[in-house]
Design a protein around this motif. Structure first.
Motif, short mmCIF file in Angstrom:
data_model
loop_
_atom_site.label_atom_id
_atom_site.label_comp_id
_atom_site.label_asym_id
_atom_site.label_seq_id
_atom_site.Cartn_x
_atom_site.Cartn_y
_atom_site.Cartn_z
N TYR A 230 -7.84 1.86 5.49
CA TYR A 230 -6.58 2.03 4.76
C TYR A 230 -5.78 3.18 5.35
O TYR A 230 -4.55 3.12 5.44
CB TYR A 230 -6.86 2.26 3.28
N LEU B 86 -5.85 10.41 -9.86
CA LEU B 86 -6.51 9.35 -10.61
C LEU B 86 -7.99 9.32 -10.28
O LEU B 86 -8.39 9.44 -9.12
CB LEU B 86 -5.89 8.00 -10.24
N ASP B 87 -8.80 9.16 -11.31
CA ASP B 87 -10.22 9.01 -11.05
C ASP B 87 -10.50 7.67 -10.40
O ASP B 87 -11.34 7.54 -9.53
CB ASP B 87 -11.01 9.12 -12.36
N ALA B 88 -9.79 6.67 -10.82
CA ALA B 88 -10.01 5.35 -10.27
C ALA B 88 -8.68 4.67 -10.02
O ALA B 88 -7.68 4.96 -10.66
CB ALA B 88 -10.85 4.51 -11.23
N CYS B 89 -8.70 3.76 -9.09
CA CYS B 89 -7.50 3.01 -8.73
C CYS B 89 -7.86 1.54 -8.80
O CYS B 89 -8.90 1.13 -8.30
CB CYS B 89 -7.06 3.42 -7.33
N ALA C 58 -11.91 3.66 3.47
CA ALA C 58 -10.95 4.76 3.59
C ALA C 58 -10.34 4.86 4.99
O ALA C 58 -9.12 4.91 5.13
CB ALA C 58 -11.59 6.08 3.17
N ASP D 37 -16.13 5.46 1.60
CA ASP D 37 -15.59 6.60 2.33
C ASP D 37 -15.48 6.35 3.83
O ASP D 37 -14.56 6.85 4.48
CB ASP D 37 -16.46 7.84 2.10
N TRP E 51 -9.30 -0.25 -5.93
CA TRP E 51 -10.56 0.23 -5.38
C TRP E 51 -11.73 -0.18 -6.25
O TRP E 51 -12.84 -0.34 -5.75
CB TRP E 51 -10.54 1.75 -5.23
N GLU F 58 -20.59 4.56 -2.33
CA GLU F 58 -19.59 5.58 -2.00
C GLU F 58 -19.49 5.81 -0.50
O GLU F 58 -18.40 6.02 0.02
CB GLU F 58 -19.95 6.90 -2.70
N GLN F 59 -20.63 5.75 0.16
CA GLN F 59 -20.59 5.98 1.61
C GLN F 59 -19.80 4.89 2.32
O GLN F 59 -19.03 5.16 3.24
CB GLN F 59 -22.01 6.06 2.17
N LEU G 42 0.83 -1.21 0.00
CA LEU G 42 0.00 0.00 0.00
C LEU G 42 0.86 1.25 0.00
O LEU G 42 0.63 2.20 -0.75
CB LEU G 42 -0.92 0.00 1.22
N VAL H 47 1.24 4.36 -2.65
CA VAL H 47 1.17 5.77 -2.26
C VAL H 47 2.33 6.54 -2.86
O VAL H 47 2.16 7.62 -3.42
CB VAL H 47 1.17 5.89 -0.72
#
Lengths: 203, 203
Positions: A173, A131-134, A170, A166, A137, A162-163, A119, A123
């Motif tokens: 991580y 990036l819009d997407a990873c 999130a 987030d 994810w 999304e909730q 990870l 980073v």
DNA sequence: CCTCTAAAGCAATGACCTTTGCAATTAGTG
DNA sequence: CACTAATTGCAAAGGTCATTGCTTTAGAGG
């Protein structure tokens, strides 16, 4: 600067690589494996090309020629490690049970030292870009969408994808990469929190 | 291995440093400033001691002798940059207003490239350790405690400090260090979410 | 089985980082 | 003002990494 081969193969069926035969594959496996072993004990930014080359019993030049530099290699191995789809989605009958189990598995995974280092390597690689997407994810997102969809068919009131990303993924991580304590109990607390939120569609 | 001076000073009033006089202070300022300038354009892990030494117009040897290696220096500068208490706490009259403004300021701060790099540098430095507390989070924690305390005296129902840290700060920092898009609108969404949660004490 | 060429190995080179001993500077102290 | 030692500057030396031209190996197609 490594000039990546861009020549079009003769048949569209053959993969992008021009010569994926036995030897190249063996070298790649050895290098990947060596990176994995080094990740178990070394910080990503102090892993060097000669290190992995020696451990893989491969000439350093080969690594430089195929991957350019250590960052590209680490990034490639990291995304490969995180996009393996060998996980089975929990199906406990309720979204709460699914999320708790799912968060528990993820937590147990990423707190392992070499996973944490992957990870952190990812980073590091992200500098100067947004990036819009990873890749790692999008997998989570799809798993979530499946579980939430199932909950909807059962008539449950659910938070949005999304909730959950987030407020469960999130923070998990985040704690891991910043070396803050993270365990199963913490993950379950996060799940409780997100389930107690007003759902997104009612906003 | 750099042997850090551990001799006890004559008076307890004198700080740990043995000779903080003019020249040492000038060198330290120059080095700190050089690190800050390099952070604006360079990735943390490709900043070297000779780089900062040249920019600071200081001999590399001095840097090696005082800080040991580049990691220790970067860590020191990073925490110094994040523990400056020059921020004024918002006081809008409601917790919702306070949190929105607070999250907005934080977001605008950490999305700046050199701040993002400081965060990533701190991520890198944390290898093999798990910290109970992190200097830059304790500041946030105290600010939060103040705002929530004020809300309590106004009779508002509030989330806990930990909940706001987990569901506003953590996702924000997560997005930033992983190079995912983060802006004021995102921060406000997070605030909305945490305010719609069942408060911690009612769990 | 033979040929072709992508890919790997080898070795030399240059660049950069880090360490170390010694001399010079300068901040505290009486 | 003089003395002492902490700190810095300087230069040399050792070590590792990254690059490059050339040679050798071994897949892939005929």
């Amino acid at each position: 600067m490594p000039t990546k081969s861009t020549r079009v193969p003769t048949h569209a069926s053959t993969p992008v690589k021009r010569r994926p035969g036995g030897r190249s594959a063996r070298v790649q496996d050895a290098v990947y494996s060596a990176v994995g072993k080094l990740m178990a004990t070394q910080r990503p930014d102090q892993i060097t090309v000669p290190m992995v080359a020696e451990l893989a019993d491969v000439n350093p030049t080969s690594v430089y020629r195929r991957w350019g530099d250590i960052d590209a290699l680490l990034e490639e191995v990291a995304v490969a490690a995180f996009t393996r789809e060998d996980e089975v989605l929990p199906d406990t009958g309720s979204l709460e049970g699914d999320l708790r189990e799912w968060a528990r598995v993820i937590t147990d995974d990423i707190v392992r030292p070499h996973r944490t280092r992957y990870l952190r390597a990812m980073v590091n690689a992200r500098d100067g870009v947004v990036l819009d997407a990873c890749p790692c994810w999008t997998a989570r997102r799809e798993q979530l969408a499946e579980m939430i969809s199932r909950a909807h068919t059962r008539g449950e009131r659910t938070p949005s994808v999304e909730q959950v990303l987030d407020h469960v993924i999130a923070p998990l991580y985040h704690h891991v990469v910043f070396a803050l304590p993270a365990d199963t109990a913490y993950a379950e607390r996060l799940v409780d929190d997100v389930l107690s939120m007003r759902s997104a569609e009612s906003r």
